[in-house]
Design a protein around this motif. Structure first.
Motif, PDB file in Angstrom:
ATOM      1  N   GLU A 244      23.856  20.091 -26.031  1.00  7.67           N
ATOM      2  CA  GLU A 244      24.182  19.026 -26.016  1.00  7.67           C
ATOM      3  C   GLU A 244      25.673  18.532 -25.852  1.00  7.67           C
ATOM      4  N   LYS A 245      26.085  17.141 -25.941  1.00  6.60           N
ATOM      5  CA  LYS A 245      27.618  16.573 -25.807  1.00  6.60           C
ATOM      6  C   LYS A 245      27.665  17.373 -27.001  1.00  6.60           C
ATOM      7  N   PRO A 246      28.641  16.622 -27.724  1.00  7.20           N
ATOM      8  CA  PRO A 246      29.906  16.199 -26.266  1.00  7.20           C
ATOM      9  C   PRO A 246      30.231  17.551 -25.901  1.00  7.20           C
TER      10      PRO A 246
ATOM     11  N   ASP B  24      22.318  15.093 -20.216  1.00  8.67           N
ATOM     12  CA  ASP B  24      22.903  13.909 -20.509  1.00  8.67           C
ATOM     13  C   ASP B  24      21.678  13.529 -20.510  1.00  8.67           C
ATOM     14  N   HIS B  25      21.290  13.247 -21.909  1.00  8.16           N
ATOM     15  CA  HIS B  25      20.379  12.418 -21.282  1.00  8.16           C
ATOM     16  C   HIS B  25      19.539  11.463 -21.083  1.00  8.16           C
ATOM     17  N   TYR B  26      20.907  10.705 -20.553  1.00  6.37           N
ATOM     18  CA  TYR B  26      20.341   9.611 -19.103  1.00  6.37           C
ATOM     19  C   TYR B  26      19.401  10.100 -18.104  1.00  6.37           C
ATOM     20  N   LEU B  27      20.021  11.370 -17.878  1.00 10.23           N
ATOM     21  CA  LEU B  27      19.265  12.023 -16.701  1.00 10.23           C
ATOM     22  C   LEU B  27      17.711  11.977 -16.587  1.00 10.23           C
ATOM     23  N   GLY B  28      17.255  11.989 -18.253  1.00  7.84           N
ATOM     24  CA  GLY B  28      15.588  12.099 -18.254  1.00  7.84           C
ATOM     25  C   GLY B  28      15.971  11.000 -18.451  1.00  7.84           C
ATOM     26  N   LYS B  29      15.947   9.868 -18.072  1.00  6.67           N
ATOM     27  CA  LYS B  29      15.566   8.463 -18.019  1.00  6.67           C
ATOM     28  C   LYS B  29      15.084   8.440 -16.099  1.00  6.67           C
ATOM     29  N   GLU B  30      13.646   7.891 -17.307  1.00  2.15           N
ATOM     30  CA  GLU B  30      12.723   7.031 -16.013  1.00  2.15           C
ATOM     31  C   GLU B  30      13.584   6.650 -14.527  1.00  2.15           C
TER      32      GLU B  30
ATOM     33  N   GLU C  23      25.959   6.957 -39.550  1.00  2.00           N
ATOM     34  CA  GLU C  23      26.997   7.442 -40.339  1.00  2.00           C
ATOM     35  C   GLU C  23      27.177   8.519 -38.841  1.00  2.00           C
ATOM     36  N   ARG C  24      28.215   8.366 -38.365  1.00  2.00           N
ATOM     37  CA  ARG C  24      29.073   9.309 -37.593  1.00  2.00           C
ATOM     38  C   ARG C  24      30.086   8.855 -36.728  1.00  2.00           C
ATOM     39  N   ALA C  25      31.121   8.107 -38.103  1.00  2.00           N
ATOM     40  CA  ALA C  25      32.434   7.709 -38.042  1.00  2.00           C
ATOM     41  C   ALA C  25      33.083   9.363 -37.602  1.00  2.00           C
TER      42      ALA C  25
ATOM     43  N   ASP D  15      32.702   8.886 -25.461  1.00  2.08           N
ATOM     44  CA  ASP D  15      30.920   9.446 -25.691  1.00  2.08           C
ATOM     45  C   ASP D  15      29.715   8.497 -24.699  1.00  2.08           C
ATOM     46  N   MET D  16      30.822   7.693 -24.392  1.00  2.74           N
ATOM     47  CA  MET D  16      29.099   7.037 -23.112  1.00  2.74           C
ATOM     48  C   MET D  16      30.380   6.957 -22.225  1.00  2.74           C
ATOM     49  N   VAL D  17      31.418   6.294 -21.561  1.00  2.00           N
ATOM     50  CA  VAL D  17      31.580   6.903 -20.236  1.00  2.00           C
ATOM     51  C   VAL D  17      31.685   8.341 -19.738  1.00  2.00           C
TER      52      VAL D  17
ATOM     53  N   ASN E 288      30.023  10.747 -19.879  1.00  2.00           N
ATOM     54  CA  ASN E 288      29.274  11.020 -19.440  1.00  2.00           C
ATOM     55  C   ASN E 288      27.646  10.488 -18.641  1.00  2.00           C
ATOM     56  N   HIS E 289      26.997   9.369 -19.580  1.00  2.00           N
ATOM     57  CA  HIS E 289      26.141   8.503 -19.371  1.00  2.00           C
ATOM     58  C   HIS E 289      26.588   7.633 -18.087  1.00  2.00           C
ATOM     59  N   MET E 290      28.116   6.982 -18.656  1.00  2.00           N
ATOM     60  CA  MET E 290      27.972   6.269 -16.771  1.00  2.00           C
ATOM     61  C   MET E 290      28.789   5.868 -15.893  1.00  2.00           C
TER      62      MET E 290
ATOM     63  N   GLY F 124      29.406  -0.820 -25.042  1.00  2.00           N
ATOM     64  CA  GLY F 124      29.752  -0.779 -26.310  1.00  2.00           C
ATOM     65  C   GLY F 124      29.021  -0.886 -27.219  1.00  2.00           C
ATOM     66  N   LYS F 125      29.469  -0.648 -28.576  1.00  2.00           N
ATOM     67  CA  LYS F 125      29.169  -0.965 -30.153  1.00  2.00           C
ATOM     68  C   LYS F 125      29.179  -2.137 -30.465  1.00  2.00           C
ATOM     69  N   ARG F 126      27.541  -2.881 -31.165  1.00  2.00           N
ATOM     70  CA  ARG F 126      27.523  -3.767 -31.602  1.00  2.00           C
ATOM     71  C   ARG F 126      27.886  -5.198 -30.545  1.00  2.00           C
TER      72      ARG F 126
ATOM     73  N   ILE G 244      17.787  -0.097 -16.780  1.00  2.00           N
ATOM     74  CA  ILE G 244      16.763   1.095 -17.216  1.00  2.00           C
ATOM     75  C   ILE G 244      16.734   1.031 -18.656  1.00  2.00           C
ATOM     76  N   GLN G 245      16.794  -0.068 -19.502  1.00  2.00           N
ATOM     77  CA  GLN G 245      15.744   0.504 -20.797  1.00  2.00           C
ATOM     78  C   GLN G 245      16.840  -1.454 -21.084  1.00  2.00           C
ATOM     79  N   PRO G 246      15.631  -1.794 -22.369  1.00  2.00           N
ATOM     80  CA  PRO G 246      14.416  -1.409 -23.177  1.00  2.00           C
ATOM     81  C   PRO G 246      13.759  -1.377 -21.744  1.00  2.00           C
TER      82      PRO G 246
HETATM   83  C1  BG6 Z   1      24.303   8.969 -27.191  1.00  2.00           C
HETATM   84  C2  BG6 Z   1      25.403   8.494 -27.706  1.00  2.00           C
HETATM   85  O1  BG6 Z   1      25.576   9.907 -26.391  1.00  2.00           O
HETATM   86  O2  BG6 Z   1      23.909   7.817 -26.327  1.00  2.00           O
HETATM   87  C3  BG6 Z   1      25.363   7.446 -28.785  1.00  2.00           C
HETATM   88  O3  BG6 Z   1      26.217   9.817 -28.535  1.00  2.00           O
HETATM   89  C4  BG6 Z   1      24.847   6.136 -28.072  1.00  2.00           C
HETATM   90  O4  BG6 Z   1      26.974   6.993 -29.065  1.00  2.00           O
HETATM   91  C5  BG6 Z   1      23.683   6.685 -27.439  1.00  2.00           C
HETATM   92  O5  BG6 Z   1      24.420   5.457 -29.207  1.00  2.00           O
HETATM   93  C6  BG6 Z   1      22.719   5.689 -26.280  1.00  2.00           C
HETATM   94  O6  BG6 Z   1      21.523   6.472 -25.749  1.00  2.00           O
HETATM   95  P1  BG6 Z   1      20.411   5.034 -25.300  1.00  2.00           P
HETATM   96  O7  BG6 Z   1      19.532   6.661 -24.401  1.00  2.00           O
HETATM   97  O8  BG6 Z   1      20.182   4.637 -26.971  1.00  2.00           O
HETATM   98  O9  BG6 Z   1      21.226   4.413 -24.158  1.00  2.00           O
END
Ligand code: BG6
Length: 491
Positions: free
Chosen positions: A149-151, A179-185, A224-226, A237-239, A241-243, A341-343, A379-381
């Motif tokens: 898993e990441k990171p 990289d779970h984004y690579l599993g997204k449809e 709870e992941r601070a 966290d996001m760039v 890998n996923h981005m 970004g978050k929030r 990509i989602q939702p």
């Molecule tokens: C994870 C990050 O890899 O991807 C999280 O660690 C983030 O911070 C998550 O919330 C986002 O994934 P998804 O599939 O909800 O876009």
């Protein structure tokens, strides 16, 4: 198609990921007949006592997060689960594990096939991999695969160190970096949209595309992941890998074949062509943000610095926006704008491909509402694509109006597409590593990201600079405005 028989040794069996994603996904494979009946799962953790407790745990996870409530099926499924309490640093513990694994191998006729899945705290990834070899668990006649898993590291240096550790026990082609984004449809669909359509492929370059925008916004905060997140921030966290993975899929050349090696090597070339940004120019290309208090869905939420376990003066970014340039023939001069970004105001991941305006548009006159052509990949939702075109407005006169052609996978199939993890687990069981990250990709993207973090970490930012529930700091808008563009709304 059923996957080959295999034992899955799961480290982190009581963790959040296993509970929310892995058990329900594995169960779905089981129900769909995509998992061989000859499978066994050994759950490794510390907090449970025996097989019965693990089976209850798995059942509970499926009932809570899965799609089924059929007790009989669930019980049949969980009967394949075995529990082993474990100390990750103690050889004796691995020897016990080996005895159990060897026994199950015979009992279920697994042919020595083993998947080692590390879904636990990353600080132990290297240690576990080393022990798996030293204590004989990787010594098998069947296949052995490491799912990690990441990171994958915290920066290039630590990633190299981790990679060296795991390479002592596994070859590169036995390593499945998730990289779970690579599993997204719809992430998997990028290639198909590009390479199977005569109307897109010829236009997919700097002659016809003006810019590409990738947005992945979340409404969740740090939760709870601070402890992890505050040392990581949006860029790690996001760039990293996923981005970056989405950038490579959008930018890569057509592979000569649809094989793992060919596809990965095209992706690697994109990363090699990324223009490195000089330290002194980082601020011209990248924007960081941290959320302050605000409103999400009408509810007051606190700022990042007020979250649990976050230092009051945290300099960690919860938002990233950047302009990436790919210096090759196809993409020279086309900015790839990336933000996450978050929030933020919505939970959404979207890619917008903006085409250039035609050189002389005859309808460019008062009264006509002309818009650039856009291809939006949802990509989602939502999952699907939208094509934005201009047509004649019905009625008197020749005035144009923008329209949208829409395709939604959910609408067509009338059901949710499989969860990313379901696809990735299935791929791994069948030995298909295409949708996992190769080491070269990991290394190159860290190299790119490290340059930015190095500058950011040494310069305290004026945070917070965007309220929760917004689309990020205004600097992110300026980033595009200075190039004559603006972010296409994702809401
Ligand atoms: C994870 C990050 O890899 O991807 C999280 O660690 C983030 O911070 C998550 O919330 C986002 O994934 P998804 O599939 O909800 O876009």
């Amino acid at each position: 198609v059923e996957s080959p028989s295999s034992l899955i040794l799961l480290f982190g069996a009581t963790g959040d990921l296993a509970k929310r994603k892995l058990y329900p996904s594995l169960y779905n494979l089981y129900i769909k007949g995509q998992l061989s009946d000859r499978f066994a799962v050994v759950g490794v953790a510390r907090r449970l006592k025996n097989d019965a407790e693990l089976r209850e745990w798995v059942k509970d996870s499926i009932l809570t997060y899965g799609e089924s409530e059929n007790e009989k099926d669930i019980n049949a499924f969980t009967s394949h689960f075995y529990y082993q309490s474990h100390d990750v640093t103690d050889s004796a513990s691995y020897k016990q594990l080996k005895t159990l694994v060897d026994r199950l191998d015979k009992e279920y006729e697994l042919g020595g096939n083993r998947i080692f899945y590390l879904a636990m705290s990353p600080e132990f990834f290297g240690t576990v991999a080393e022990h798996l070899k030293e204590d004989g668990l990787t010594d098998t006649n069947g296949f052995k695969r490491l799912v990690i898993e990441k990171p994958f590291g915290h920066d290039l240096q630590s990633a190299i160190k981790l990679n060296n550790q795991i390479r002592k026990a596994f070859d590169e082609d036995e390593i499945y970096r998730i990289d779970h984004y690579l599993g997204k449809e719809m992430v998997q669909n990028i290639e198909v949209i590009r390479f199977s359509n005569a109307i897109f492929e010829p236009l997919w370059n700097n002659r016809y595309i003006s810019n590409i925008q990738i947005t992945s916004s979340e409404t969740l905060g740090v939760e709870e992941r601070a402890n992890y997140y505050d040392k990581s921030g949006a860029i790690r966290d996001m760039v990293q890998n996923h981005m970056m993975q989405m950038v490579t899929l959008l930018a890569m050349e057509p592979p000569i074949k649809l094989t793992t090696d060919e596809i990965r090597s095209e992706k690697v070339k994109v990363l090699r062509a990324l223009r490195p940004v000089d330290k002194k120019n980082i601020h011209d290309y990248f924007v960081r943000g941290q959320y302050g208090k605000g409103q999400i869905n009408g509810k007051e939420v606190v700022g990042y610095r007020q979250e649990m376990n976050v230092p009051e003066d945290s300099n960690t970014e919860t938002y990233f926006a950047g302009k990436l340039l790919i210096d090759n023939f196809r993409w020279a001069g086309v900015p790839f704008y990336v933000r996450t970004g978050k929030r933020m105001a919505a939970k959404s991941t979207k890619i917008v491909i903006q085409f250039k305006d035609i050189p002389m548009n005859l309808y460019f006159k008062t009264g006509s509402n002309l818009k650039p052509n856009l291809l939006v990949i949802h990509i989602q939702p939502d999952e699907g694509i939208t094509l934005h075109l201009n047509v004649k407005k019905a009625g008197q006169g020749i005035v144009t109006t923008p329209i949208k052609l829409k395709y939604s996978t959910k609408g067509v199939d009338g059901m949710n597409t499989p969860e990313a993890y379901e696809k990735l687990l299935y791929d791994c069981l069948r030995g298909d590593a295409t949708n996992f990250t190769h080491w070269d990709e990991v290394a190159l993207s860290w190299q790119f990201v490290d340059e930015i973090s190095a500058v950011w970490e040494n310069e305290p930012a004026v945070f917070p600079n965007y309220p929760a529930g917004s689309m990020g700091p205004k600097e992110a808008d300026l980033l595009l405005e200075k190039d004559g563009f603006s972010w296409w709304s994702i809401i």
